[in-house]
Enzyme design. Sequence first.
Site, PDB file in Angstrom:
ATOM      1  N   GLN A   1       0.758  -1.349  -0.056  1.00 10.61           N
ATOM      2  CA  GLN A   1       0.120   0.036  -0.044  1.00 10.61           C
ATOM      3  C   GLN A   1       0.628   1.358  -0.105  1.00 10.61           C
ATOM      4  O   GLN A   1       0.403   2.215  -0.757  1.00 10.61           O
ATOM      5  CB  GLN A   1      -0.902  -0.046   1.165  1.00 10.61           C
TER       6      GLN A   1
ATOM      7  N   PHE B   1      10.624  -1.963  -0.602  1.00 10.57           N
ATOM      8  CA  PHE B   1      10.839  -3.489  -0.178  1.00 10.57           C
ATOM      9  C   PHE B   1      11.531  -3.373   1.215  1.00 10.57           C
ATOM     10  O   PHE B   1      11.688  -2.489   1.728  1.00 10.57           O
ATOM     11  CB  PHE B   1      12.052  -4.017  -0.978  1.00 10.57           C
TER      12      PHE B   1
ATOM     13  N   ASP C   1       0.406   3.678   5.835  1.00 14.61           N
ATOM     14  CA  ASP C   1       0.830   3.318   4.462  1.00 14.61           C
ATOM     15  C   ASP C   1       0.423   4.533   3.601  1.00 14.61           C
ATOM     16  O   ASP C   1       1.362   5.130   2.993  1.00 14.61           O
ATOM     17  CB  ASP C   1      -0.101   2.096   3.935  1.00 14.61           C
TER      18      ASP C   1
ATOM     19  N   GLY D   1      -7.911  20.539  19.693  1.00 15.20           N
ATOM     20  CA  GLY D   1      -7.850  22.071  19.093  1.00 15.20           C
ATOM     21  C   GLY D   1      -8.052  22.949  20.370  1.00 15.20           C
ATOM     22  O   GLY D   1      -8.540  22.400  21.381  1.00 15.20           O
ATOM     23  N   GLY D   2      -8.121  24.255  20.022  1.00 17.72           N
ATOM     24  CA  GLY D   2      -8.668  25.183  21.061  1.00 17.72           C
ATOM     25  C   GLY D   2     -10.100  25.462  21.235  1.00 17.72           C
ATOM     26  O   GLY D   2     -10.778  25.858  22.009  1.00 17.72           O
TER      27      GLY D   2
ATOM     28  N   GLU E   1       1.463  -1.463   8.128  1.00 20.44           N
ATOM     29  CA  GLU E   1       0.473  -0.347   8.731  1.00 20.44           C
ATOM     30  C   GLU E   1       0.322   0.101   9.966  1.00 20.44           C
ATOM     31  O   GLU E   1       0.737   1.181  10.765  1.00 20.44           O
ATOM     32  CB  GLU E   1      -0.763  -0.445   8.110  1.00 20.44           C
TER      33      GLU E   1
ATOM     34  N   ARG F   1      20.424  -6.097  -1.993  1.00 19.93           N
ATOM     35  CA  ARG F   1      20.667  -7.846  -2.352  1.00 19.93           C
ATOM     36  C   ARG F   1      20.298  -8.079  -3.662  1.00 19.93           C
ATOM     37  O   ARG F   1      20.925  -9.080  -4.191  1.00 19.93           O
ATOM     38  CB  ARG F   1      19.753  -8.533  -1.435  1.00 19.93           C
TER      39      ARG F   1
ATOM     40  N   LEU G   1       9.090  -8.876 -14.521  1.00 18.28           N
ATOM     41  CA  LEU G   1      10.533  -9.071 -14.826  1.00 18.28           C
ATOM     42  C   LEU G   1      11.176 -10.062 -13.455  1.00 18.28           C
ATOM     43  O   LEU G   1      10.743  -9.513 -12.253  1.00 18.28           O
ATOM     44  CB  LEU G   1      11.084  -7.609 -14.816  1.00 18.28           C
TER      45      LEU G   1
END
Length: 415
Positions: free
Chosen positions: A17, A97, A168, A247-248, A139, A104, A72
């Site tokens: 993700q 990865f 993610d 918040g305020g 995640e 590697r 590939l």
Amino acid sequence: MSKALDGVRILDFTHVQSGPTCTQLLAWFGADVIKVERAGEGDATRGQLRDIPDVDSLYFTMLNHNKRSITLDTKNPKGKQVLDTLIKQCDVLVENFAPGALDRMGVTWEHIQKLNPRMIVASVKGFGPGKYEDCKVYENVAQCAGGSASTTGFDDGPPMVTGAQIGDSGTGLHLALGIVAALYQRNTTGRGQKVLAPMQDAVLNLCRVKLRDQQRLERTGTMHEYPQYPDGEFGEAVPRAGNASGGGQPGWILKCKGWETDPNAYIYFITQAAVWKAICKVIGQEDWITEPAYATPQARLLHLKPIFARIEQWTMTKTKFEAMDILNEFDIPCGPILSMKEIAEDPSLRETGTIVEIDHPKRGKYLTVGNPIKMSDSATDVTRSPLLGEHTEEVLTQLGYSADDIAALRSERVI
Ligand code: CAO
């Protein structure tokens, strides 16, 4: 219409993700994103959480729009040669990865620099340098390590993860910004650079206000907008604040008509100081406009629980949408708790292209979230995700491979 990233070519080595979120955004801004996947398998999410047998999952399709897919085997020497050709001809390599996997594979920074000094190499990792740098991360690990879980939930319950994928997708957004900045800098330096977005850091960035509160707590020992005030206790670390606004302007989630049977019959209600009089009038509690215990924001902080309980008596007489209509007339900040079903059917989100219906050759029609970033001179057209290896021949031909070369690579199972 041209697109903001027209002409930028991305070697997309991402999976799951975080990385795919980033490259999907770049594709929506007009970059040519070439997703490199393992033959036969592809991105693991193609097969995860499937709702239709043998068809790319929604998990995959909703994160990989507007990309091209090639297969590939980059661990095969001939596959590595193809990868090198891609590196030479692309502007950015994006990968997420596990730590060390790219090295590697023999695709070190030095190797890339030799082939293409202008290349930007952008990575998502779970952690930055330090004791966890070699860890694989998903995640919720990032949500926990980035300070989100310890500050989410209710005081009397365990730490809680949130449904928003801040680890993610949140990190993918950060990485995309880093890539665009690096492309901009390359205009003057002519050089590529490494861009790293660790998931822990991205989550922490999104939890910035909680580090703010940690320091306030250490200095004063209390925080008046937290539900622990005035009757509960504060410890050493920022506590879980339930649905407090952060918040305020104090806020809370309140029940609306139908809450007994509808789990989303709720509204978020903010008692903004500027509209306090209007709130009192709407709920029929006009004496609170002048009564000293309620008349000022400072005084109200001592009574937030009874205040919200009183407002809830009123919201429970209205559906969340009726309450919205009435409150909006008086500019009282509030928001309905919308279910995913309601969001999927929202006409405004459809009109703006934030909810889009896509046709896929194997799954048929499905909904996705389009580009949430709207640009006046770079429109987004969301196109379906690619089938595994759908563009292998097209891309290899563009890279200069002949039909015979491609056939040979196929017979040797390199692509
Ligand atoms: N051809 C040949 N090999 C390939 C290949 C290709 N086209 N594409 C990938 N591979 C190989 C990699 O080289 C790696 O091999 P080695 O382990 O031998 O070096 C292997 O496939 C698997 O890569 P991985 O370790 O990244 O995958 P995983 O499923 O074991 O781990 C994850 C997944 C997400 C935990 C890990 O990639 C990770 O921690 N990534 C960084 C943080 C991140 O992005 N997490 C968010 C994921 S979204 O929730």
